[in-house]
Design a protein around this motif. Sequence first.
Motif, PDB file in Angstrom:
ATOM      1  N   LEU A  40      -1.768 -10.009  14.328  1.00 35.21           N
ATOM      2  CA  LEU A  40      -1.842 -10.094  12.874  1.00 35.21           C
ATOM      3  C   LEU A  40      -3.006  -9.312  12.272  1.00 35.21           C
ATOM      4  O   LEU A  40      -3.162  -9.285  11.057  1.00 35.21           O
ATOM      5  CB  LEU A  40      -1.937 -11.562  12.443  1.00 35.21           C
ATOM      6  CG  LEU A  40      -0.776 -12.467  12.866  1.00 35.21           C
ATOM      7  CD1 LEU A  40      -1.022 -13.893  12.391  1.00 35.21           C
ATOM      8  CD2 LEU A  40       0.550 -11.944  12.366  1.00 35.21           C
ATOM      9  N   SER A  41      -3.797  -8.668  13.104  1.00 35.04           N
ATOM     10  CA  SER A  41      -5.031  -8.032  12.624  1.00 35.04           C
ATOM     11  C   SER A  41      -4.804  -6.902  11.628  1.00 35.04           C
ATOM     12  O   SER A  41      -5.702  -6.584  10.855  1.00 35.04           O
ATOM     13  CB  SER A  41      -5.860  -7.520  13.802  1.00 35.04           C
ATOM     14  OG  SER A  41      -5.182  -6.468  14.458  1.00 35.04           O
ATOM     15  N   HIS A  42      -3.628  -6.324  11.605  1.00 37.48           N
ATOM     16  CA  HIS A  42      -3.366  -5.221  10.674  1.00 37.48           C
ATOM     17  C   HIS A  42      -2.549  -5.662   9.470  1.00 37.48           C
ATOM     18  O   HIS A  42      -2.042  -4.830   8.726  1.00 37.48           O
ATOM     19  CB  HIS A  42      -2.695  -4.063  11.406  1.00 37.48           C
ATOM     20  CG  HIS A  42      -3.567  -3.487  12.469  1.00 37.48           C
ATOM     21  ND1 HIS A  42      -4.686  -2.732  12.190  1.00 37.48           N
ATOM     22  CD2 HIS A  42      -3.528  -3.586  13.815  1.00 37.48           C
ATOM     23  CE1 HIS A  42      -5.277  -2.385  13.308  1.00 37.48           C
ATOM     24  NE2 HIS A  42      -4.594  -2.900  14.318  1.00 37.48           N
ATOM     25  N   ASN A  43      -2.436  -6.972   9.280  1.00 40.42           N
ATOM     26  CA  ASN A  43      -1.789  -7.519   8.085  1.00 40.42           C
ATOM     27  C   ASN A  43      -2.885  -8.075   7.198  1.00 40.42           C
ATOM     28  O   ASN A  43      -3.669  -8.916   7.634  1.00 40.42           O
ATOM     29  CB  ASN A  43      -0.805  -8.626   8.455  1.00 40.42           C
ATOM     30  CG  ASN A  43       0.476  -8.080   9.014  1.00 40.42           C
ATOM     31  OD1 ASN A  43       0.465  -7.361  10.006  1.00 40.42           O
ATOM     32  ND2 ASN A  43       1.575  -8.408   8.383  1.00 40.42           N
ATOM     33  N   LEU A  44      -2.904  -7.634   5.966  1.00 44.11           N
ATOM     34  CA  LEU A  44      -3.957  -8.038   5.049  1.00 44.11           C
ATOM     35  C   LEU A  44      -3.585  -9.294   4.274  1.00 44.11           C
ATOM     36  O   LEU A  44      -2.471  -9.429   3.795  1.00 44.11           O
ATOM     37  CB  LEU A  44      -4.242  -6.911   4.059  1.00 44.11           C
ATOM     38  CG  LEU A  44      -4.657  -5.580   4.679  1.00 44.11           C
ATOM     39  CD1 LEU A  44      -4.920  -4.558   3.591  1.00 44.11           C
ATOM     40  CD2 LEU A  44      -5.868  -5.738   5.581  1.00 44.11           C
ATOM     41  N   CYS A  45      -4.542 -10.214   4.189  1.00 46.47           N
ATOM     42  CA  CYS A  45      -4.413 -11.418   3.371  1.00 46.47           C
ATOM     43  C   CYS A  45      -5.704 -11.539   2.579  1.00 46.47           C
ATOM     44  O   CYS A  45      -6.773 -11.692   3.165  1.00 46.47           O
ATOM     45  CB  CYS A  45      -4.206 -12.666   4.237  1.00 46.47           C
ATOM     46  SG  CYS A  45      -4.278 -14.187   3.260  1.00 46.47           S
ATOM     47  N   ARG A  46      -5.585 -11.473   1.280  1.00 49.40           N
ATOM     48  CA  ARG A  46      -6.779 -11.545   0.432  1.00 49.40           C
ATOM     49  C   ARG A  46      -7.114 -12.966   0.006  1.00 49.40           C
ATOM     50  O   ARG A  46      -8.159 -13.211  -0.548  1.00 49.40           O
ATOM     51  CB  ARG A  46      -6.586 -10.662  -0.798  1.00 49.40           C
ATOM     52  CG  ARG A  46      -6.495  -9.207  -0.432  1.00 49.40           C
ATOM     53  CD  ARG A  46      -6.345  -8.362  -1.642  1.00 49.40           C
ATOM     54  NE  ARG A  46      -6.220  -6.965  -1.218  1.00 49.40           N
ATOM     55  CZ  ARG A  46      -6.266  -5.956  -2.024  1.00 49.40           C
ATOM     56  NH1 ARG A  46      -6.417  -6.146  -3.327  1.00 49.40           N
ATOM     57  NH2 ARG A  46      -6.157  -4.727  -1.577  1.00 49.40           N
ATOM     58  N   CYS A  52       0.804  -1.216   0.000  1.00 45.93           N
ATOM     59  CA  CYS A  52       0.000   0.000   0.000  1.00 45.93           C
ATOM     60  C   CYS A  52       0.842   1.273   0.000  1.00 45.93           C
ATOM     61  O   CYS A  52       0.367   2.325  -0.405  1.00 45.93           O
ATOM     62  CB  CYS A  52      -0.915   0.009   1.215  1.00 45.93           C
ATOM     63  SG  CYS A  52      -0.012   0.088   2.784  1.00 45.93           S
ATOM     64  N   GLY A  53       2.060   1.207   0.495  1.00 49.58           N
ATOM     65  CA  GLY A  53       2.893   2.407   0.597  1.00 49.58           C
ATOM     66  C   GLY A  53       2.486   3.330   1.730  1.00 49.58           C
ATOM     67  O   GLY A  53       3.017   4.425   1.861  1.00 49.58           O
ATOM     68  N   LEU A  54       1.558   2.872   2.560  1.00 43.40           N
ATOM     69  CA  LEU A  54       1.042   3.692   3.662  1.00 43.40           C
ATOM     70  C   LEU A  54       1.245   3.056   5.029  1.00 43.40           C
ATOM     71  O   LEU A  54       0.762   3.570   6.029  1.00 43.40           O
ATOM     72  CB  LEU A  54      -0.456   3.952   3.451  1.00 43.40           C
ATOM     73  CG  LEU A  54      -0.846   4.645   2.156  1.00 43.40           C
ATOM     74  CD1 LEU A  54      -2.362   4.614   1.964  1.00 43.40           C
ATOM     75  CD2 LEU A  54      -0.318   6.059   2.133  1.00 43.40           C
ATOM     76  N   GLY A  55       1.892   1.909   5.077  1.00 42.86           N
ATOM     77  CA  GLY A  55       2.112   1.215   6.342  1.00 42.86           C
ATOM     78  C   GLY A  55       0.881   0.524   6.885  1.00 42.86           C
ATOM     79  O   GLY A  55       0.824   0.209   8.073  1.00 42.86           O
ATOM     80  N   GLU A  56      -0.093   0.258   6.034  1.00 47.20           N
ATOM     81  CA  GLU A  56      -1.351  -0.311   6.501  1.00 47.20           C
ATOM     82  C   GLU A  56      -1.546  -1.789   6.191  1.00 47.20           C
ATOM     83  O   GLU A  56      -2.281  -2.462   6.894  1.00 47.20           O
ATOM     84  CB  GLU A  56      -2.518   0.482   5.913  1.00 47.20           C
ATOM     85  CG  GLU A  56      -2.551   1.903   6.434  1.00 47.20           C
ATOM     86  CD  GLU A  56      -3.691   2.719   5.867  1.00 47.20           C
ATOM     87  OE1 GLU A  56      -4.506   2.169   5.092  1.00 47.20           O
ATOM     88  OE2 GLU A  56      -3.761   3.911   6.187  1.00 47.20           O
ATOM     89  N   CYS A  57      -0.886  -2.325   5.151  1.00 44.99           N
ATOM     90  CA  CYS A  57      -1.182  -3.703   4.755  1.00 44.99           C
ATOM     91  C   CYS A  57      -0.238  -4.732   5.371  1.00 44.99           C
ATOM     92  O   CYS A  57      -0.591  -5.895   5.482  1.00 44.99           O
ATOM     93  CB  CYS A  57      -1.177  -3.840   3.239  1.00 44.99           C
ATOM     94  SG  CYS A  57       0.458  -3.779   2.478  1.00 44.99           S
ATOM     95  N   GLY A  58       0.980  -4.332   5.736  1.00 47.06           N
ATOM     96  CA  GLY A  58       1.914  -5.241   6.387  1.00 47.06           C
ATOM     97  C   GLY A  58       2.825  -6.026   5.474  1.00 47.06           C
ATOM     98  O   GLY A  58       3.708  -6.738   5.950  1.00 47.06           O
ATOM     99  N   ALA A  59       2.667  -5.928   4.165  1.00 48.05           N
ATOM    100  CA  ALA A  59       3.478  -6.720   3.243  1.00 48.05           C
ATOM    101  C   ALA A  59       4.966  -6.377   3.319  1.00 48.05           C
ATOM    102  O   ALA A  59       5.812  -7.200   2.997  1.00 48.05           O
ATOM    103  CB  ALA A  59       2.986  -6.539   1.808  1.00 48.05           C
TER     104      ALA A  59
END
Length: 154
Positions: free
Chosen positions: A126-132, A37-44
């Motif tokens: 892990l709640s702020h790491n996104l997994c689609r 995301c470039g915003l520090g929100e997805c965790g990748a």
Amino acid sequence: MPTLRVNGHPHALPAGGATLLHLLRNDLGLNSPKYGCGLGECGACTVLVDGMAARACVVPAQGVAGRHITTLEGLRSAAALHPVQQAFLETQAAQCGYCLNGMVMMAVSLLQHNPQPSEAQIRAQLSHNLCRCGTHVEILRAVQRAAVLLAESA
């Protein structure tokens, strides 16, 4: 010239306003932290800075001068995978793998500070790491398995 240590090796910090993620991927060729995301929100892009999880896409490279950075590539030893990496393999906790770097690095950080976390504590970490892909159940099992592996190796 300021330096930092990445996976145990010293590196000079380039001048300029690059992010830590840019430095790791583009200058050092370490591809485990992903641009999401470039915003520090997805965790990748999660890495460890002095053992604490940090979002490399929002950390200025100059801001980590003198610090120790660990990426997914730096977790394993010459002989074996890190127990968290091993647990993710054993539980088949990855599908596409894009979130995997962040999930593993957050799990390592959690288990360093809380070797026997409850399921609720794992979920919170892990709640702020996104997994689609929807491998959330397997990821939870992987962190629980990693706790067992770490306890056995202690």
